[in-house]
Write a protein that holds these residues in place. Sequence first.
Motif, PDB file in Angstrom:
ATOM      1  N   VAL A 173     -12.217  -5.668  -8.338  1.00 18.02           N
ATOM      2  CA  VAL A 173     -10.851  -6.427  -7.219  1.00 18.02           C
ATOM      3  C   VAL A 173      -9.790  -5.802  -7.134  1.00 18.02           C
ATOM      4  O   VAL A 173      -8.606  -6.503  -7.907  1.00 18.02           O
ATOM      5  N   ILE A 174      -9.179  -5.577  -5.444  1.00 18.82           N
ATOM      6  CA  ILE A 174      -7.822  -5.181  -5.712  1.00 18.82           C
ATOM      7  C   ILE A 174      -7.392  -5.594  -3.894  1.00 18.82           C
ATOM      8  O   ILE A 174      -8.109  -5.344  -3.071  1.00 18.82           O
ATOM      9  N   PHE A 175      -6.070  -5.812  -4.575  1.00 12.06           N
ATOM     10  CA  PHE A 175      -5.236  -7.208  -3.375  1.00 12.06           C
ATOM     11  C   PHE A 175      -4.425  -7.047  -3.066  1.00 12.06           C
ATOM     12  O   PHE A 175      -3.625  -5.792  -4.177  1.00 12.06           O
ATOM     13  N   TYR A 176      -3.490  -6.963  -2.352  1.00  9.69           N
ATOM     14  CA  TYR A 176      -2.052  -7.367  -2.051  1.00  9.69           C
ATOM     15  C   TYR A 176      -1.759  -8.602  -1.555  1.00  9.69           C
ATOM     16  O   TYR A 176      -2.337  -9.239  -0.670  1.00  9.69           O
ATOM     17  N   SER A 177      -1.119  -8.809  -1.796  1.00  7.60           N
ATOM     18  CA  SER A 177      -0.286 -10.771  -1.675  1.00  7.60           C
ATOM     19  C   SER A 177       1.009 -10.224  -1.424  1.00  7.60           C
ATOM     20  O   SER A 177       1.222  -9.665  -2.127  1.00  7.60           O
TER      21      SER A 177
ATOM     22  N   LEU B 248     -11.103   3.917  -8.133  1.00  7.35           N
ATOM     23  CA  LEU B 248     -12.414   3.717  -6.903  1.00  7.35           C
ATOM     24  C   LEU B 248     -13.438   4.178  -7.956  1.00  7.35           C
ATOM     25  O   LEU B 248     -14.284   3.915  -7.703  1.00  7.35           O
ATOM     26  N   GLU B 249     -12.922   5.300  -8.489  1.00  4.48           N
ATOM     27  CA  GLU B 249     -14.614   6.366  -8.617  1.00  4.48           C
ATOM     28  C   GLU B 249     -15.359   5.870  -9.547  1.00  4.48           C
ATOM     29  O   GLU B 249     -16.534   5.857  -9.921  1.00  4.48           O
ATOM     30  N   GLU B 250     -14.837   5.108 -10.789  1.00  4.40           N
ATOM     31  CA  GLU B 250     -15.200   4.139 -11.697  1.00  4.40           C
ATOM     32  C   GLU B 250     -16.692   2.816 -11.403  1.00  4.40           C
ATOM     33  O   GLU B 250     -16.992   2.005 -11.814  1.00  4.40           O
ATOM     34  N   ALA B 251     -16.447   1.971 -10.062  1.00  2.47           N
ATOM     35  CA  ALA B 251     -16.657   1.098  -9.536  1.00  2.47           C
ATOM     36  C   ALA B 251     -17.887   1.290  -8.775  1.00  2.47           C
ATOM     37  O   ALA B 251     -18.046   2.459  -8.103  1.00  2.47           O
ATOM     38  N   ASP B 252     -18.859   0.536  -8.520  1.00  2.00           N
ATOM     39  CA  ASP B 252     -20.234  -0.249  -8.200  1.00  2.00           C
ATOM     40  C   ASP B 252     -19.898  -0.501  -7.124  1.00  2.00           C
ATOM     41  O   ASP B 252     -20.305  -0.530  -5.960  1.00  2.00           O
ATOM     42  N   VAL B 253     -19.138  -1.658  -7.178  1.00  2.64           N
ATOM     43  CA  VAL B 253     -18.558  -2.689  -5.839  1.00  2.64           C
ATOM     44  C   VAL B 253     -16.909  -2.587  -5.907  1.00  2.64           C
ATOM     45  O   VAL B 253     -16.728  -2.684  -7.474  1.00  2.64           O
ATOM     46  N   ILE B 254     -16.321  -2.388  -5.203  1.00  3.69           N
ATOM     47  CA  ILE B 254     -15.468  -2.643  -5.139  1.00  3.69           C
ATOM     48  C   ILE B 254     -14.652  -3.933  -3.874  1.00  3.69           C
ATOM     49  O   ILE B 254     -15.162  -3.792  -2.361  1.00  3.69           O
ATOM     50  N   LEU B 255     -14.052  -5.173  -3.930  1.00  4.75           N
ATOM     51  CA  LEU B 255     -13.616  -5.697  -2.595  1.00  4.75           C
ATOM     52  C   LEU B 255     -12.142  -5.386  -2.819  1.00  4.75           C
ATOM     53  O   LEU B 255     -10.973  -5.418  -3.490  1.00  4.75           O
ATOM     54  N   PHE B 256     -11.942  -5.740  -1.403  1.00  2.00           N
ATOM     55  CA  PHE B 256     -10.217  -5.489  -1.511  1.00  2.00           C
ATOM     56  C   PHE B 256      -9.682  -6.645  -0.123  1.00  2.00           C
ATOM     57  O   PHE B 256     -10.370  -7.086   0.477  1.00  2.00           O
ATOM     58  N   GLY B 257      -8.583  -6.848  -0.937  1.00  2.00           N
ATOM     59  CA  GLY B 257      -7.832  -8.126  -0.201  1.00  2.00           C
ATOM     60  C   GLY B 257      -6.632  -8.032   0.010  1.00  2.00           C
ATOM     61  O   GLY B 257      -6.173  -7.330  -0.294  1.00  2.00           O
TER      62      GLY B 257
ATOM     63  N   TYR C 228      -0.940  -7.948  12.447  1.00  2.00           N
ATOM     64  CA  TYR C 228      -1.178  -7.554  13.876  1.00  2.00           C
ATOM     65  C   TYR C 228      -2.252  -7.207  14.093  1.00  2.00           C
ATOM     66  O   TYR C 228      -3.206  -6.434  14.953  1.00  2.00           O
ATOM     67  N   GLY C 229      -3.160  -7.675  13.106  1.00  2.00           N
ATOM     68  CA  GLY C 229      -4.863  -7.863  13.448  1.00  2.00           C
ATOM     69  C   GLY C 229      -5.676  -6.385  12.652  1.00  2.00           C
ATOM     70  O   GLY C 229      -6.682  -5.529  12.964  1.00  2.00           O
ATOM     71  N   MET C 230      -4.318  -5.502  11.586  1.00  2.00           N
ATOM     72  CA  MET C 230      -4.845  -5.055  10.799  1.00  2.00           C
ATOM     73  C   MET C 230      -4.576  -4.939   9.174  1.00  2.00           C
ATOM     74  O   MET C 230      -3.328  -6.137   9.037  1.00  2.00           O
ATOM     75  N   MET C 231      -4.518  -4.185   8.402  1.00  2.00           N
ATOM     76  CA  MET C 231      -4.291  -4.678   7.250  1.00  2.00           C
ATOM     77  C   MET C 231      -2.776  -3.889   6.956  1.00  2.00           C
ATOM     78  O   MET C 231      -1.960  -3.702   7.407  1.00  2.00           O
ATOM     79  N   ALA C 232      -2.356  -5.080   5.841  1.00  2.00           N
ATOM     80  CA  ALA C 232      -0.732  -4.393   5.147  1.00  2.00           C
ATOM     81  C   ALA C 232      -0.564  -3.409   5.029  1.00  2.00           C
ATOM     82  O   ALA C 232      -1.507  -1.990   4.752  1.00  2.00           O
ATOM     83  N   ALA C 233       0.588  -2.800   5.430  1.00  2.00           N
ATOM     84  CA  ALA C 233       0.900  -1.036   5.156  1.00  2.00           C
ATOM     85  C   ALA C 233       0.773  -0.915   3.407  1.00  2.00           C
ATOM     86  O   ALA C 233       0.912  -0.240   2.948  1.00  2.00           O
ATOM     87  N   GLN C 234       1.063  -2.085   2.607  1.00  2.00           N
ATOM     88  CA  GLN C 234       0.660  -1.488   1.331  1.00  2.00           C
ATOM     89  C   GLN C 234      -0.926  -1.639   0.605  1.00  2.00           C
ATOM     90  O   GLN C 234      -0.599  -0.229   0.063  1.00  2.00           O
ATOM     91  N   MET C 235      -1.589  -2.002   1.429  1.00  2.00           N
ATOM     92  CA  MET C 235      -2.699  -1.845   1.714  1.00  2.00           C
ATOM     93  C   MET C 235      -3.206  -0.324   2.199  1.00  2.00           C
ATOM     94  O   MET C 235      -4.023   0.631   1.708  1.00  2.00           O
ATOM     95  N   LYS C 236      -2.758  -0.493   3.192  1.00  2.00           N
ATOM     96  CA  LYS C 236      -2.954   1.268   3.968  1.00  2.00           C
ATOM     97  C   LYS C 236      -2.601   2.160   3.258  1.00  2.00           C
ATOM     98  O   LYS C 236      -2.586   3.178   2.769  1.00  2.00           O
ATOM     99  N   GLN C 237      -1.499   2.081   2.300  1.00  2.00           N
ATOM    100  CA  GLN C 237      -0.717   3.252   1.822  1.00  2.00           C
ATOM    101  C   GLN C 237      -1.512   3.475   0.504  1.00  2.00           C
ATOM    102  O   GLN C 237      -1.839   4.051  -0.072  1.00  2.00           O
ATOM    103  N   PHE C 238      -2.208   2.157  -0.120  1.00  2.00           N
ATOM    104  CA  PHE C 238      -3.063   2.619  -1.086  1.00  2.00           C
ATOM    105  C   PHE C 238      -4.128   3.511  -0.908  1.00  2.00           C
ATOM    106  O   PHE C 238      -4.807   4.248  -1.353  1.00  2.00           O
TER     107      PHE C 238
END
Length: 204
Positions: A5-9, A70-79, A84-94
């Motif tokens: 579970v990978i997030f930006y907050s 991420l290659e090690e995961a079977d399931v990845i949930l991004f937060g 403005y209707g898109m993901m945050a820049a921090q997540m996009k950079q990742f």
Amino acid sequence: MNVQVIFYSMYGHVWQMAEAVAAGAGEVQDAKVSLWQVKELVPEDALAASGALEARARFAHVPVARADQLEEADVILFGTPTRYGMMAAQMKQFIDQTGSLWARGALIGKLGSVFGSTNSQHGGQEATLLSFHTVLLGLGMLVVGVPPSAPGLHAGDAVSGGSPYGATTLAGPDGARQPTPLELETARLQGRHAAALGARLFAR
């Protein structure tokens, strides 16, 4: 089965949702669940001026994710929060660091899912989830949403985030509104649903 579970907050709303997602995934037998945050890009003085520094201290213990994990995961949930209707820049950079994984097809066939937050009920939450789905599909992942049977998707008598595309919360114009029990329950169900599908798909 490895579930990440990978997030930006920025103010903690998505972190709380991520905790609920991880808890739901952890209900699935043999799911090894880990919680990660992406690197902050905003300078510390700007975070302090916006009041985010204190809020971020609540989840400072969460380790920072690396794209190669991420290659090690079977399931990845991004937060991610909505920008403005898109993901945050921090997540996009990742996400933009996954080029070598894409080139090797390292994420093809993995399960991917998205949850998030937005300022208001009509603040672009669904556009954010759907545009993130495009990224997952581009990486070759299989997209998982929220089961349409989830109670949180049928709350006609309350202001609530969430859709079949992913769990969300509403932060309010000043960020004071916190995720409600119903929104957190939707996030928990999303985590459990994704992990349960992963358990069936990646049964060893």
